[in-house]
Design an enzyme around this catalytic site. Structure first.
Site, PDB file in Angstrom:
ATOM      1  N   GLN A  16       0.780  -1.243   0.000  1.00 55.28           N
ATOM      2  CA  GLN A  16       0.000   0.000   0.000  1.00 55.28           C
ATOM      3  C   GLN A  16       0.809   1.289   0.000  1.00 55.28           C
ATOM      4  OE1 GLN A  16      -3.364   2.310   2.679  1.00 55.28           O
ATOM      5  NE2 GLN A  16      -3.017   0.185   3.134  1.00 55.28           N
ATOM      6  N   ASN A  95       9.537   0.169  -1.974  1.00 56.16           N
ATOM      7  CA  ASN A  95       9.262  -0.010  -0.537  1.00 56.16           C
ATOM      8  C   ASN A  95       9.465  -1.464  -0.137  1.00 56.16           C
ATOM      9  OD1 ASN A  95       6.734  -0.612  -1.930  1.00 56.16           O
ATOM     10  ND2 ASN A  95       5.785  -0.756   0.077  1.00 56.16           N
ATOM     11  N   PHE A  96      10.611  -2.007  -0.579  1.00 56.73           N
ATOM     12  CA  PHE A  96      10.973  -3.355  -0.153  1.00 56.73           C
ATOM     13  C   PHE A  96      11.465  -3.314   1.288  1.00 56.73           C
ATOM     14  CE2 PHE A  96      11.913  -3.859  -4.813  1.00 56.73           C
ATOM     15  CZ  PHE A  96      10.830  -4.683  -5.057  1.00 56.73           C
ATOM     16  N   ALA A  97      11.612  -4.516   1.838  1.00 56.96           N
ATOM     17  CA  ALA A  97      12.222  -4.610   3.161  1.00 56.96           C
ATOM     18  C   ALA A  97      13.635  -4.029   3.075  1.00 56.96           C
ATOM     19  CB  ALA A  97      12.266  -6.076   3.582  1.00 56.96           C
ATOM     20  N   ARG A 103      20.455  -6.145  -2.198  1.00 53.81           N
ATOM     21  CA  ARG A 103      20.656  -7.580  -2.485  1.00 53.81           C
ATOM     22  C   ARG A 103      20.388  -7.897  -3.956  1.00 53.81           C
ATOM     23  NH1 ARG A 103      18.613  -7.946   2.753  1.00 53.81           N
ATOM     24  NH2 ARG A 103      16.450  -8.295   2.103  1.00 53.81           N
ATOM     25  N   LYS A 135      10.926  -5.083   9.214  1.00 54.48           N
ATOM     26  CA  LYS A 135       9.814  -4.990   8.271  1.00 54.48           C
ATOM     27  C   LYS A 135       8.649  -4.365   9.027  1.00 54.48           C
ATOM     28  CE  LYS A 135      10.966  -8.878   5.331  1.00 54.48           C
ATOM     29  NZ  LYS A 135      10.476 -10.051   4.597  1.00 54.48           N
ATOM     30  N   VAL A 136       7.909  -3.519   8.360  1.00 57.07           N
ATOM     31  CA  VAL A 136       6.849  -2.814   9.082  1.00 57.07           C
ATOM     32  C   VAL A 136       5.564  -2.752   8.254  1.00 57.07           C
ATOM     33  CG1 VAL A 136       6.161  -0.530   9.959  1.00 57.07           C
ATOM     34  CG2 VAL A 136       8.404  -1.442  10.519  1.00 57.07           C
ATOM     35  N   GLU A 138       1.278  -1.286   8.408  1.00 57.79           N
ATOM     36  CA  GLU A 138       0.457  -0.161   8.864  1.00 57.79           C
ATOM     37  C   GLU A 138       0.335  -0.026  10.395  1.00 57.79           C
ATOM     38  OE1 GLU A 138      -1.536   2.283   7.162  1.00 57.79           O
ATOM     39  OE2 GLU A 138      -1.844   2.940   9.209  1.00 57.79           O
ATOM     40  N   ASP A 167       0.562   3.652   6.061  1.00 58.23           N
ATOM     41  CA  ASP A 167       0.822   3.279   4.672  1.00 58.23           C
ATOM     42  C   ASP A 167       0.529   4.434   3.716  1.00 58.23           C
ATOM     43  OD1 ASP A 167       1.684   0.743   5.208  1.00 58.23           O
ATOM     44  OD2 ASP A 167      -0.220  -0.220   4.847  1.00 58.23           O
ATOM     45  N   GLY A 246      -7.826  20.476  19.155  1.00 57.14           N
ATOM     46  CA  GLY A 246      -7.452  21.871  19.328  1.00 57.14           C
ATOM     47  C   GLY A 246      -7.884  22.375  20.688  1.00 57.14           C
ATOM     48  N   GLY A 247      -7.891  23.679  20.854  1.00 57.82           N
ATOM     49  CA  GLY A 247      -8.232  24.259  22.157  1.00 57.82           C
ATOM     50  C   GLY A 247      -9.735  24.373  22.373  1.00 57.82           C
ATOM     51  N   GLN A 248     -10.536  23.997  21.390  1.00 54.70           N
ATOM     52  CA  GLN A 248     -11.988  24.154  21.495  1.00 54.70           C
ATOM     53  C   GLN A 248     -12.595  22.795  21.820  1.00 54.70           C
ATOM     54  OE1 GLN A 248     -13.112  27.191  21.106  1.00 54.70           O
ATOM     55  NE2 GLN A 248     -11.383  28.170  20.079  1.00 54.70           N
TER      56      GLN A 248
HETATM   57  C1  LIG Z   1       5.941  -4.606   3.331  1.00 48.02           C
HETATM   58  C2  LIG Z   1       7.000  -5.614   3.751  1.00 48.02           C
HETATM   59  C3  LIG Z   1       6.884  -5.896   5.226  1.00 48.02           C
HETATM   60  C4  LIG Z   1       6.745  -6.897   2.948  1.00 48.02           C
HETATM   61  O1  LIG Z   1       7.747  -7.837   3.216  1.00 48.02           O
HETATM   62  P1  LIG Z   1       7.925  -9.095   2.238  1.00 48.02           P
HETATM   63  O2  LIG Z   1       6.581  -9.539   1.758  1.00 48.02           O
HETATM   64  O3  LIG Z   1       8.737 -10.088   2.941  1.00 48.02           O
HETATM   65  O4  LIG Z   1       8.636  -8.487   0.940  1.00 48.02           O
HETATM   66  P2  LIG Z   1      10.138  -7.948   0.795  1.00 48.02           P
HETATM   67  O5  LIG Z   1      10.087  -6.495   0.554  1.00 48.02           O
HETATM   68  O6  LIG Z   1      10.986  -8.419   1.911  1.00 48.02           O
HETATM   69  O7  LIG Z   1      10.573  -8.690  -0.534  1.00 48.02           O
HETATM   70  C5  LIG Z   1      10.659 -10.108  -0.545  1.00 48.02           C
HETATM   71  C6  LIG Z   1      11.621 -10.585  -1.577  1.00 48.02           C
HETATM   72  O8  LIG Z   1      11.026 -10.447  -2.864  1.00 48.02           O
HETATM   73  C7  LIG Z   1      12.021 -10.072  -3.771  1.00 48.02           C
HETATM   74  N1  LIG Z   1      11.418  -9.459  -4.944  1.00 48.02           N
HETATM   75  C8  LIG Z   1      10.586  -8.401  -5.011  1.00 48.02           C
HETATM   76  N2  LIG Z   1      10.288  -8.121  -6.298  1.00 48.02           N
HETATM   77  C9  LIG Z   1      10.935  -9.039  -7.052  1.00 48.02           C
HETATM   78  C10 LIG Z   1      11.015  -9.275  -8.436  1.00 48.02           C
HETATM   79  N3  LIG Z   1      10.366  -8.516  -9.332  1.00 48.02           N
HETATM   80  N4  LIG Z   1      11.772 -10.298  -8.861  1.00 48.02           N
HETATM   81  C11 LIG Z   1      12.439 -11.097  -7.999  1.00 48.02           C
HETATM   82  N5  LIG Z   1      12.412 -10.909  -6.658  1.00 48.02           N
HETATM   83  C12 LIG Z   1      11.655  -9.897  -6.199  1.00 48.02           C
HETATM   84  C13 LIG Z   1      12.844  -9.105  -2.965  1.00 48.02           C
HETATM   85  O9  LIG Z   1      14.091  -8.875  -3.581  1.00 48.02           O
HETATM   86  C14 LIG Z   1      12.962  -9.832  -1.647  1.00 48.02           C
HETATM   87  O10 LIG Z   1      13.965 -10.810  -1.732  1.00 48.02           O
HETATM   88  P3  LIG Z   1      15.139 -10.936  -0.617  1.00 48.02           P
HETATM   89  O11 LIG Z   1      14.453 -11.088   0.705  1.00 48.02           O
HETATM   90  O12 LIG Z   1      15.853 -12.183  -1.049  1.00 48.02           O
HETATM   91  O13 LIG Z   1      15.977  -9.730  -0.680  1.00 48.02           O
HETATM   92  C15 LIG Z   1       8.414  -5.098   3.453  1.00 48.02           C
HETATM   93  O14 LIG Z   1       8.554  -4.957   2.064  1.00 48.02           O
HETATM   94  C16 LIG Z   1       8.730  -3.777   4.126  1.00 48.02           C
HETATM   95  O15 LIG Z   1       8.989  -3.709   5.323  1.00 48.02           O
HETATM   96  N6  LIG Z   1       8.717  -2.679   3.359  1.00 48.02           N
HETATM   97  C17 LIG Z   1       9.046  -1.366   3.837  1.00 48.02           C
HETATM   98  C18 LIG Z   1       7.961  -0.791   4.678  1.00 48.02           C
HETATM   99  C19 LIG Z   1       6.634  -0.746   3.982  1.00 48.02           C
HETATM  100  O16 LIG Z   1       6.481  -0.199   2.906  1.00 48.02           O
HETATM  101  N7  LIG Z   1       5.617  -1.274   4.663  1.00 48.02           N
HETATM  102  C20 LIG Z   1       4.234  -1.058   4.336  1.00 48.02           C
HETATM  103  C21 LIG Z   1       3.742  -1.895   3.276  1.00 48.02           C
HETATM  104  S1  LIG Z   1       2.123  -1.316   2.860  1.00 48.02           S
END
Ligand SMILES: CC(C)(COP(=O)(O)OP(=O)(O)OC[C@H]1O[C@@H](n2cnc3c(N)ncnc32)[C@H](O)[C@@H]1OP(=O)(O)O)[C@@H](O)C(=O)NCCC(=O)NCCS
Length: 424
Positions: A16, A95-97, A103, A135-136, A138, A167, A246-248
């Site tokens: 999101q 917004n990957f982890a 990596r 990882k985070v 909402e 988000d 607010g103050g109201q």
């Molecule tokens: C949202 C979140 C928790 C999801 O975590 P997740 O589902 O485990 O997804 P990740 O971002 O860790 O990505 C998982 C893997 O997919 C891989 N991936 C993503 N797109 C890819 C693609 N097109 N091709 C190949 N691999 C891909 C990533 O490289 C990652 O691999 P790695 O762990 O080996 O490095 C995490 O992305 C995060 O903390 N993001 C930042 C905060 C955020 O935006 N949070 C709110 C989300 S609404």
């Protein structure tokens, strides 16, 4: 002409927060190219599915006006395509982890070597520090950013809000960072990194609570109901129920029909400037001159009694009648609108804030259109792309690959199954 026409965005976002940001960029006219994992795509495509086989509303409502290309970022040919996209684009949003982009081999240093003008914009859960690798989602952000501890009732547990401030809120912050960096690039010629941490975004929206934390060190928060109720404050800002920020003083009050309708309520603010009008409306003209009620300070210990009297009046009216009576008098009130009422609101449809969109897999659905209106950059909301719908189009038209090269890349499996024509 659209405000961001000519700007190309490599949209490496999912779920999101990131998609909220890139959808706004697309609405402002940027060409947003969403990169998705072959055969899988953004996880939200298949989350909370309501129409079997179709992309979910979760996905469609966050990915309008974008194009989709499937690329395996861990495959050699996939990396080659991504490198070309980085060369071509003005902005990369992700917004990957934490660490995932590195990596894949696309660290900030490497990206800068490929394209020193590119802006790399990221959402992360936390900024640099002890939680930077977490990882985070909402609700975690709502808790870490001070929202949960200040939402709910004093004698209840911390609460999260329905508004997706972690988000979507952080996506908005990131979007502002991106257009600001684009503006700076006009003069510097250089790209830069933009980071919006969800904890920071939520805290920014909870600014008034940090204000109150510091006021608390100097004395009780007199506009909080608990002050009037004679309940001592602790050393941290308490949950204040529906007290106004607010103050109201303000509260949510029952309206006619509340027994059966969970949304038959109004927000009512006893703004000092219109106190006399409030007294007249609720049939308490004597409170205009009574020293116990005439001034904001004198009223503080009586707020429960005052709002009780106002509620006796609001319960005789529908929430819309309260609005119709109070608005002409400048008494600030607001009906508690249900999502059903909002979905049916003609006014919101006229302004493009609620939009009906047609989708080849799921048919018509409602979405929230662009909430920011520019007078010289119209927004036309178009449906979200199917997975990989524009893979071939992007390889040839945007990246300039010839047929032989496209055959090689498709043959490698790095961009999923080729879809010859965009689906309609
Ligand atoms: C949202 C979140 C928790 C999801 O975590 P997740 O589902 O485990 O997804 P990740 O971002 O860790 O990505 C998982 C893997 O997919 C891989 N991936 C993503 N797109 C890819 C693609 N097109 N091709 C190949 N691999 C891909 C990533 O490289 C990652 O691999 P790695 O762990 O080996 O490095 C995490 O992305 C995060 O903390 N993001 C930042 C905060 C955020 O935006 N949070 C709110 C989300 S609404």
């Amino acid at each position: 002409m659209k405000a961001l026409e000519g700007i190309k965005v490599l949209d490496f976002t999912h779920v999101q927060s990131g998609p909220t940001c890139t959808q706004l960029l697309a609405w402002f006219g940027a060409d947003v190219i969403k990169v998705e994992r072959p055969g899988v795509g953004d996880a939200t495509r298949k989350q909370l599915v309501d129409v079997p086989g179709a992309d979910s509303l979760y996905f469609t409502m966050l990915n309008h006006n974008k194009r989709s290309i499937e690329i395996n970022s861990k495959d050699a040919a996939g990396k080659e395509v991504l490198t070309k996209l980085i060369e071509t684009c003005d902005v990369l949003v992700e917004n990957f982890a934490p660490g995932a982009l590195d990596r894949m081999g696309f660290s900030w240093e490497n990206i800068q070597k490929i394209n020193p003008r590119i802006i790399v914009a990221s959402v992360k859960g936390f900024g640099p520090g002890k939680y930077q690798d977490c990882k985070v989602y909402e609700n975690v952000a709502q808790c870490a950013g001070g929202s949960a501890s200040t939402t709910g009732f004093r004698d209840g547990i911390p609460m999260v809000t329905g508004a997706q401030i972690g988000d979507s809120g952080t996506g908005l912050h990131l979007c502002l960072g991106i257009v600001t960096a684009l503006f700076q690039r006009e003069r510097s010629g250089k790209g830069q990194k933009v980071l919006a941490a969800m904890q920071d975004g939520v805290l920014n929206l909870c600014r008034v609570k940090l204000r109150d934390q510091q006021r608390l060190e100097r004395g009780p928060l007199t506009e909080y109901s608990q002050y009037g109720e004679g309940i001592e404050f602790d050393d941290a800002v308490p949950r204040a129920g529906n007290d106004s920020g607010g103050g109201q003083p303000g509260r949510i009050l029952k309206c006619k029909g509340w027994e059966d309708d969970p949304n038959a309520y109004t927000y009512f603010i006893t703004q000092a400037a219109v106190w006399e009008k409030v007294c007249d409306v609720i049939g308490k003209p004597e409170w205009k001159t009574d020293p116990d009620y005439a001034t904001p300070k004198a009223r503080l210990p009586h707020l429960n009694e005052i709002f009780g009297a106002i509620e006796d009046w609001t319960m005789t009216k529908t929430k819309f009648e309260v609005m119709d009576i109070c608005n002409p008098l400048d008494i600030p009130v607001g009906p508690i609108l249900s999502m059903k009422e909002i979905a049916e609101d003609e006014g919101l449809r006229k302004t493009g804030t609620i939009v009906e969109v047609d989708h080849p897999e799921r048919g018509k659905y409602l979405t929230v259109g662009c909430p920011i209106k520019l007078s010289d950059s119209d927004v036309e909301v178009t449906r979200s792309p199917l997975l990989g719908e524009h893979t071939l189009e992007i390889l040839s038209e945007v990246l300039g690959y010839g047929q032989d090269e496209i055959d090689r890349i498709v043959g490698s499996g790095a961009v999923g199954e080729a879809k010859a024509v965009a689906a309609e």
